[in-house]
Design an enzyme around this catalytic site. Structure first.
Site, PDB file in Angstrom:
ATOM      1  N   THR A  63       0.817  -1.217   0.000  1.00  0.00           N
ATOM      2  CA  THR A  63       0.000   0.000   0.000  1.00  0.00           C
ATOM      3  C   THR A  63       0.853   1.269   0.000  1.00  0.00           C
ATOM      4  OG1 THR A  63      -1.693  -1.199   1.229  1.00  0.00           O
ATOM      5  CG2 THR A  63      -1.857   1.193   1.247  1.00  0.00           C
ATOM      6  N   GLU A  64       0.375   2.280  -0.725  1.00  0.00           N
ATOM      7  CA  GLU A  64       1.036   3.594  -0.759  1.00  0.00           C
ATOM      8  C   GLU A  64      -0.013   4.681  -0.523  1.00  0.00           C
ATOM      9  OE1 GLU A  64       3.169   3.978  -4.448  1.00  0.00           O
ATOM     10  OE2 GLU A  64       4.413   2.224  -4.016  1.00  0.00           O
ATOM     11  N   PHE A  93       0.821   2.408   6.029  1.00  0.00           N
ATOM     12  CA  PHE A  93      -0.017   1.400   6.709  1.00  0.00           C
ATOM     13  C   PHE A  93       0.632   0.013   6.716  1.00  0.00           C
ATOM     14  CE2 PHE A  93      -3.946   3.848   4.959  1.00  0.00           C
ATOM     15  CZ  PHE A  93      -3.930   4.716   6.039  1.00  0.00           C
ATOM     16  N   THR A  95       1.907  -3.125   8.421  1.00  0.00           N
ATOM     17  CA  THR A  95       1.892  -3.855   9.701  1.00  0.00           C
ATOM     18  C   THR A  95       3.279  -4.415   9.985  1.00  0.00           C
ATOM     19  OG1 THR A  95      -0.420  -4.449   9.384  1.00  0.00           O
ATOM     20  CG2 THR A  95       0.820  -5.779  10.958  1.00  0.00           C
ATOM     21  N   GLU A 301      -6.413  -5.775   3.599  1.00  0.00           N
ATOM     22  CA  GLU A 301      -6.365  -6.936   2.701  1.00  0.00           C
ATOM     23  C   GLU A 301      -7.619  -7.000   1.820  1.00  0.00           C
ATOM     24  OE1 GLU A 301      -4.884 -10.406   4.711  1.00  0.00           O
ATOM     25  OE2 GLU A 301      -3.448  -9.179   5.787  1.00  0.00           O
TER      26      GLU A 301
HETATM   27  C1  LIG Z   1      -3.887  -0.946  10.519  1.00  0.00           C
HETATM   28  C2  LIG Z   1      -3.641  -1.232   9.071  1.00  0.00           C
HETATM   29  C3  LIG Z   1      -2.723  -2.205   8.712  1.00  0.00           C
HETATM   30  C4  LIG Z   1      -2.430  -2.426   7.360  1.00  0.00           C
HETATM   31  N1  LIG Z   1      -1.447  -3.318   7.029  1.00  0.00           N
HETATM   32  C5  LIG Z   1      -1.012  -3.353   5.720  1.00  0.00           C
HETATM   33  C6  LIG Z   1       0.151  -4.108   5.374  1.00  0.00           C
HETATM   34  O1  LIG Z   1       0.759  -4.798   6.216  1.00  0.00           O
HETATM   35  N2  LIG Z   1       0.595  -4.050   4.091  1.00  0.00           N
HETATM   36  C7  LIG Z   1      -0.034  -3.309   3.135  1.00  0.00           C
HETATM   37  O2  LIG Z   1       0.434  -3.293   1.997  1.00  0.00           O
HETATM   38  N3  LIG Z   1      -1.164  -2.601   3.416  1.00  0.00           N
HETATM   39  C8  LIG Z   1      -1.659  -2.610   4.705  1.00  0.00           C
HETATM   40  N4  LIG Z   1      -2.772  -1.863   5.019  1.00  0.00           N
HETATM   41  C9  LIG Z   1      -3.436  -1.097   3.979  1.00  0.00           C
HETATM   42  C10 LIG Z   1      -4.829  -1.598   3.645  1.00  0.00           C
HETATM   43  O3  LIG Z   1      -4.748  -2.791   2.910  1.00  0.00           O
HETATM   44  C11 LIG Z   1      -5.562  -0.451   2.902  1.00  0.00           C
HETATM   45  O4  LIG Z   1      -5.849   0.527   3.892  1.00  0.00           O
HETATM   46  C12 LIG Z   1      -6.813  -0.923   2.218  1.00  0.00           C
HETATM   47  O5  LIG Z   1      -6.478  -1.708   1.097  1.00  0.00           O
HETATM   48  C13 LIG Z   1      -7.712   0.230   1.746  1.00  0.00           C
HETATM   49  O6  LIG Z   1      -6.975   1.192   1.053  1.00  0.00           O
HETATM   50  P1  LIG Z   1      -7.123   2.741   1.478  1.00  0.00           P
HETATM   51  O7  LIG Z   1      -6.926   2.812   2.950  1.00  0.00           O
HETATM   52  O8  LIG Z   1      -6.229   3.539   0.617  1.00  0.00           O
HETATM   53  O9  LIG Z   1      -8.642   3.099   1.191  1.00  0.00           O
HETATM   54  P2  LIG Z   1      -9.281   3.594  -0.207  1.00  0.00           P
HETATM   55  O10 LIG Z   1      -8.806   2.696  -1.306  1.00  0.00           O
HETATM   56  O11 LIG Z   1      -9.077   5.042  -0.331  1.00  0.00           O
HETATM   57  O12 LIG Z   1     -10.816   3.274   0.060  1.00  0.00           O
HETATM   58  C14 LIG Z   1     -11.671   4.169   0.783  1.00  0.00           C
HETATM   59  C15 LIG Z   1     -13.112   3.701   0.615  1.00  0.00           C
HETATM   60  O13 LIG Z   1     -13.459   3.710  -0.792  1.00  0.00           O
HETATM   61  C16 LIG Z   1     -13.943   2.428  -1.153  1.00  0.00           C
HETATM   62  N5  LIG Z   1     -13.546   2.114  -2.529  1.00  0.00           N
HETATM   63  C17 LIG Z   1     -12.313   2.240  -3.094  1.00  0.00           C
HETATM   64  N6  LIG Z   1     -12.348   1.827  -4.375  1.00  0.00           N
HETATM   65  C18 LIG Z   1     -13.614   1.414  -4.602  1.00  0.00           C
HETATM   66  C19 LIG Z   1     -14.290   0.866  -5.722  1.00  0.00           C
HETATM   67  N7  LIG Z   1     -13.656   0.613  -6.891  1.00  0.00           N
HETATM   68  N8  LIG Z   1     -15.611   0.574  -5.617  1.00  0.00           N
HETATM   69  C20 LIG Z   1     -16.259   0.769  -4.435  1.00  0.00           C
HETATM   70  N9  LIG Z   1     -15.690   1.292  -3.345  1.00  0.00           N
HETATM   71  C21 LIG Z   1     -14.382   1.599  -3.427  1.00  0.00           C
HETATM   72  C22 LIG Z   1     -13.290   1.458  -0.174  1.00  0.00           C
HETATM   73  O14 LIG Z   1     -14.023   0.217  -0.068  1.00  0.00           O
HETATM   74  C23 LIG Z   1     -13.336   2.264   1.107  1.00  0.00           C
HETATM   75  O15 LIG Z   1     -14.604   2.149   1.693  1.00  0.00           O
HETATM   76  C24 LIG Z   1      -3.128  -1.696   6.373  1.00  0.00           C
HETATM   77  C25 LIG Z   1      -4.103  -0.755   6.748  1.00  0.00           C
HETATM   78  C26 LIG Z   1      -4.348  -0.518   8.068  1.00  0.00           C
HETATM   79  C27 LIG Z   1      -5.371   0.530   8.442  1.00  0.00           C
END
Ligand SMILES: Cc1cc2nc3c(=O)[nH]c(=O)nc-3n(C[C@H](O)[C@H](O)[C@H](O)COP(=O)(O)OP(=O)(O)OC[C@H]3O[C@@H](n4cnc5c(N)ncnc54)[C@H](O)[C@@H]3O)c2cc1C
Length: 325
Positions: A63-64, A93, A95, A301
């Site tokens: 994630t970025e 983000f 872990t 995930e």
């Molecule tokens: C505590 C924590 C631990 C994590 N650990 C890791 C890790 O170890 N490694 C790693 O790589 N990542 C990790 N993540 C990242 C995590 O996988 C992402 O936060 C997640 O994939 C969502 O991405 P975002 O936060 O950018 O949300 P966004 O992509 O901005 O999404 C925001 C909202 O928009 C909705 N949305 C986005 N696109 C669509 C679509 N096409 N259609 C409908 N709805 C949509 C989403 O469902 C969500 O409700 C972690 C996150 C947290 C909070």
């Protein structure tokens, strides 16, 4: 372990603190899986024993800031230089990043190619010059599971640290996440079992209107809904794990497992707070802590919405349709 053995162990282990299971589950899951499925023999010999024993902590950096659900939009660059690559970019983000010794990193080796192609996976050791991690985030829950940004600033990584071939990184990541979704679904079941255990004990002992609140049928209905959904999730996850062990393609089923089990766990947590009454809202109560801790399951995930889209797309595709028309 077979997938079935992995999920059975995960269901037991995750009945403890959610942060503790993150400590174990990340190392045995996304923190090592790319190495397990696509690493070279030399890479496996070097890192896997220490990862398995817990001497080395792994993490998975996909994630970025501008590439979350749309992970294929990642912009961290790995520029070829001599017998290696120079990494530049920021992951967020991640872990275990504050305590990790080994980072599985997805970076773009071909900046001219947008999307999933042009991404390559690397193993980067913590001591590598140019790698740094941010301060741990203050989170809603799981205080014991440190998560932070990871920065790459002209970070040189030898070519021997590449996982698989150039341009295959997104496929590596998807293979990792495919198995991990089943694993994570199992990790959602343990906390739900634990919350139900806690609430059964509480409702049997707490008295109102001259009787235990367990005697009230509206309370019993919530207990029954929790128990039913836990059983449904367990059956679904075990069936999917067994299918994977038989070599079947469970890509859609893995999404269904993650979506159903994480939402189920959220519903169980919500009902359990309800059955605790006011105490359910007071900090330092196990149910209050679980309620905050398990909220993350629906976000990482793959959010629930991303899994819904994936399940629908594959359902239409199996019937020969494209939902986009
Ligand atoms: C505590 C924590 C631990 C994590 N650990 C890791 C890790 O170890 N490694 C790693 O790589 N990542 C990790 N993540 C990242 C995590 O996988 C992402 O936060 C997640 O994939 C969502 O991405 P975002 O936060 O950018 O949300 P966004 O992509 O901005 O999404 C925001 C909202 O928009 C909705 N949305 C986005 N696109 C669509 C679509 N096409 N259609 C409908 N709805 C949509 C989403 O469902 C969500 O409700 C972690 C996150 C947290 C909070």
């Amino acid at each position: 372990m077979s997938t079935e053995e992995l999920v059975l162990a995960a269901i037991e282990l995750s009945q403890c603190s959610v942060a503790f299971r993150a400590r174990v589950g990340t190392n045995t899951g996304i923190g090592s899986e790319a190495l397990v499925v696509d690493g070279s023999d030399a890479q496996k010999r070097r890192y896997l024993p220490d990862l398995a024993s817990g001497r080395l902590t792994g993490c998975f950096a996909l994630t970025e800031p501008e590439a979350g659900s749309d992970a294929a939009a990642l912009t961290t660059v790995a520029r070829r230089e001599g017998d290696g690559y120079v990494l530049n970019g920021t992951k967020c983000f991640i872990t275990n990043a504050p305590i990790a010794g080994l980072f599985t990193v997805m970076a773009r080796t071909d900046p001219a190619v947008a999307g999933a192609t042009g991404v390559t996976a690397f193993l980067v050791e913590r001591e590598t010059p140019g790698l740094s991690t941010g301060a741990p985030y203050t989170k809603m829950g799981q205080a014991g599971s440190p998560v932070s940004e990871v920065h790459f600033d002209d970070c040189f990584v030898p070519a021997s640290q590449r996982i698989g071939d150039e341009g295959q990184g997104f496929k590596v990541a998807m293979r990792v996440l495919n198995k991990q979704r089943i694993h994570l679904a199992a990790l959602c079941i343990g906390p739900a079992i634990r919350m139900l255990d806690e609430i059964v004990a509480h409702t049997a002992q707490r008295r109102q209107f001259g009787q235990p609140i367990a005697a009230f049928q509206l309370v019993q209905a919530m207990v029954a809904d929790c128990q039913t959904e836990i059983h449904a999730a367990r059956a679904l996850v075990l069936e999917t794990a067994r299918k994977r062990d038989e070599g079947q393609d469970v890509t859609m089923e893995a999404s269904i497992c993650k979506y159903f089990a994480s939402e189920m766990c959220g519903r169980v947590a919500d009902r359990c707070v309800q059955m605790m009454g006011g105490y359910g809202y007071i900090a330092d109560n196990p149910i209050e802590r679980f309620y905050r801790d398990v909220r993350l399951f629906r976000l990482y995930e793959g959010t629930s919405q991303i899994h819904q889209l994936n399940i629908a797309r594959r359902t239409y595709a199996a019937a020969g349709h494209d939902p986009r028309g």
